[in-house]
Design an enzyme around this catalytic site. Structure first.
Site, PDB file in Angstrom:
ATOM      1  CG  ASP A 294      -4.528  -3.179  -1.846  1.00  0.00           C
ATOM      2  OD1 ASP A 294      -4.451  -2.691  -0.388  1.00  0.00           O
ATOM      3  OD2 ASP A 294      -4.563  -5.047  -1.528  1.00  0.00           O
TER       4      ASP A 294
ATOM      5  CD  GLU B 106       0.681  -3.122   1.551  1.00  0.00           C
ATOM      6  OE1 GLU B 106       1.079  -4.102   1.470  1.00  0.00           O
ATOM      7  OE2 GLU B 106       0.140  -2.603   2.301  1.00  0.00           O
TER       8      GLU B 106
END
Length: 717
Positions: free
Chosen positions: A44, A215
């Site tokens: 991420d 996401e």
């Protein structure tokens, strides 16, 4: 003659000037740059450039569902990266563990605002502020009020994966959401830039505007077009990818991009599950920084690594497909770091781990430690110590600095570095045998002359971690570091070694019908087994074999669980069982962890015998659990063995390997007790058992075969 002398004079003067300019020229680009760009497990990523330093803020992966320390990586040349653990105050109600998908803003007030997701008190985005990009950090809301709370802007909506976008009018927008195909689409809102700690005007983006989402939304602007990039598929497998939609407004509505997905797994799976990205704009070029899965792949995509590739626009509203590469980008930034003397030099190791399972046949070779490749590492054959690497530089050279990048950046390793000119007589270069400070790289400086260097790894902070090194680099001179940062020493550890013992031994041969309230544990832990409800002994009418009947109860051992089983500690569970009816859930044979301490995936271990995805090994999440490939038949005696050596978890049925998976565990044992015939929260086994053994090391296939024969239940035993 006079003209000839002037010519010669001018020639040598010109040569001297050119030589001097060459000496002062910018250093050459390092052509060995390649993906992944970071040596370790991180996901991420948010990439930023503040001043002349690049920063990568990321989720620390490969432990407790990506709940590692809050760290930042920084670099000046995009080649040599340095890791630092940031000081972030915990919430009043919980000790922060989740540091998920961080983002950071350099605001007009000169301060830095850090935001990240956490699910310990509801899935919220919390905010912090500092005068520097690396902290120390102060809470934006002293009462722990989230900047983006759970159920905002809609009831039940999880506030995770927030990314912030500053528009040309200085308005700041946030985009967030995960599992959005279940949760009705992404969310967008405006940050209150007066306080930087609350949102306004939030709304959901309809699902049809971002097809196939999962996401990680990210906003990018090209001229007057807004591109909402996001990740689709599943983060756990090869379907993960990057997609985009575009609009003329930061709030939408959005139109799906023309050629989605623009980043996805390669056909040969050398790039597997790429996604959850950010974008760096540098000199009018764009670069996408994303994570992908490691190789060999850890179960469920638990161990991700960060990569970079070029992002190219076809026009303002159309992105071309990204070509994910092994080589990354080699024309990005110059470096002032001198040549690595150890690069591809002759290297040997005390041992090397051979990963052999149903899926992989792979060796963590010694030369992976000096190949300048963050996709490969050397790993010792077992978690025992000491282990060593020895490098031959080829000739006696000046050595001034050694970089060592261990497998886990945020846990300390204890080690020594020695040097020699002849390979026979050794002197200490660096003594870190009592080190308790983590870092990557570990930097050791000393001016010596040497041909040989020997790295001896003596212990680690966490039980079950291996002697493992991504890269060792050796330099002949010192050079400036981007920042002078050093982590605080840890108060934990060091690791507890395996005792190489049979810890728990419950056997029907050592029991009688009249003494079930106090059955001795003949394993090295000692103690006695205590009944919970009713456990009986019966002799099966069909085969005449005597066994414990767990249909109405279980046993527990009140002794503390040994430290050798905590965290990533190796183990073997071996049992003979006969289950009259195999259900879809429950049916726990042995549990030795406490799921209430963390309740995060891979912090819990137990052996089960059911038909679900955690039918063999439970780790609290279906993405990381292990099922039986061939479910052992009901109403038949089976020898079931679950082993873990710190790298691979395997289940054997009747001596045959049935399933295997790569894992890294974070077993929680402080409040745990060993339970036979039930888990820590019930999940009772309803069948028969003639023996149960628990070891704190992994038995080999040959030892498992011998144990099967030794302990096989027989009529009248």
């Amino acid at each position: 003659m006079k003209g000839t002398k002037q010519f010669i004079k001018r020639f040598f003067l010109t040569a001297f000037v050119l030589f001097s300019l060459a000496q002062c020229a910018e250093p050459q680009l390092d052509q060995s740059f390649r993906n992944p760009i970071i040596p370790g497990y991180f996901a991420d990523p948010t990439i930023k450039k503040f001043g002349d330093i690049y920063y990568i803020y990321a989720t620390t992966d490969n432990e407790m569902l990506a709940s590692g320390a809050p760290t930042v990586w920084y670099s000046k040349d995009f080649k040599h990266w340095y890791n630092y653990t940031m000081e972030i105050p915990s919430l009043a109600s919980v000790n922060l563990r989740n540091f998920w998908a961080p983002d950071i803003i350099e605001h007009t007030d000169g301060k830095y605002y850090l935001y990240f997701g956490n699910c310990q008190a509801g899935c919220n985005i919390y905010g912090y502020v500092s005068d520097t990009p690396v902290g120390p950090w102060t809470k934006l809301n002293e009462d722990d009020t989230p900047v983006i709370p759970h159920s905002y802007p809609r009831e039940g909506f999880p506030s995770l994966d927030a990314q912030f976008f500053t528009d040309t009018d200085q308005k700041v927008y946030a985009y967030w959401g995960t599992w959005v195909h279940y949760n009705g689409g992404y969310a967008v809102g405006e940050l209150d830039t007066q306080t930087m700690k609350s949102m306004k005007n939030a709304q959901n983006i309809p699902l049809e505007q971002t097809p196939n989402p999962f996401e990680a939304p990210y906003m990018l602007k090209k001229n007057d077009t807004y591109l909402l990039m996001y990740s689709g598929g599943s983060c756990h497998d090869e379907t993960y990818n990057v997609r985009y939609s575009y609009s003329k407004s930061p709030m939408g509505p959005f139109t799906p991009g023309a050629n989605n997905a623009i980043l996805k797994s390669t056909e040969d799976h050398s790039v597997h599950g790429p996604g959850h990205h950010s974008v760096l704009e540098e000199n009018d070029d764009y670069y996408i920084v994303y994570h992908k899965h490691d190789y060999p792949m850890t179960r469920g995509g638990l161990s991700r690594q960060i990569c970079i590739d070029k992002l190219i626009f076809e026009n303002d509203s159309t992105l071309k497909a990204v070509v994910p590469s092994k080589d990354g980008i080699i024309d990005f930034a110059s470096t002032k770091v001198p040549k690595d003397l150890a690069l591809k030099a002759s290297i040997t190791a005390s041992s090397a781990y051979h990963l052999k399972s149903l899926e992989y046949d792979y060796t963590y070779q010694a030369y992976f430690a000096n190949d300048d490749n963050n996709a490969t590492m050397w790993k010792a054959a077992s978690a025992s110590f000491p282990q060593e690497l020895k490098i031959d530089l080829g000739k006696i050279q000046k050595v001034a600095r050694v970089f060592t990048q261990f497998e886990f950046a945020s846990y300390y390793y204890q080690y020594k570095i020695e040097y020699s000119t002849d390979g026979k007589h050794w002197e200490i270069y660096a003594d870190q045998s009592k080190n308790r400070t983590a870092g990557s790289p570990m930097i050791d400086d000393k001016a010596v002359e040497a041909r040989y260097l020997r790295l001896q790894i003596l212990n680690t902070e966490k039980t079950g971690l291996y002697a493992a090194v991504w890269n060792v680099a050796v330099y002949g001179s010192l050079f400036e570091l981007p920042l002078e940062l050093k982590n605080s020493p840890s108060l934990a550890g060091p690791a507890s070694p395996s005792t190489k013992n049979l810890l728990v031994n419950l056997d029907i041969k050592n029991s009688s019908k009249t003494n079930l309230n106090s059955i001795p544990n003949t394993g090295s832990m000692g103690g006695t087994f205590t009944k919970n409800n009713e456990v009986g002994i019966l002799t099966n009418a069909s085969d005449g074999i005597k066994a414990f009947d767990f249909s109405k109860g279980s046993f527990s051992l009140e002794q503390p669980v040994p430290k050798s089983l905590e965290w990533n500690g190796s183990y073997t569970v071996a049992t003979w069982v006969k289950n009259p009816e195999i259900g879809k859930q429950g049916e726990c044979l042995l549990s030795w962890c406490d799921r209430t301490e963390f309740y995060l995936a891979n912090s819990y271990n137990a052996l089960f015998y059911n038909s679900s995805n955690y039918g063999a090994a439970a780790h609290l999440d279906g993405h990381f659990d292990m099922k039986y490939n061939q479910l052992p038949t009901s109403n038949t005696w089976h020898h079931i063995v679950l082993t873990f050596d710190g790298v691979v978890e395997k289940v054997y049925v009747d001596g045959v390997l049935d399933n295997a998976q790569n894992m890294t565990l974070a077993s929680a044992i402080d409040k745990a007790k060993i339970s036979i015939g039930a888990s820590d929260v019930g999940e009772h086994y309803s069948g028969l058992m003639s023996s149960m053994r628990l070891y704190d090391y992994a038995l080999t296939a040959e030892e498992i075969t011998a144990l099967l024969k030794e302990t096989q239940p027989k009529k009248g035993n």
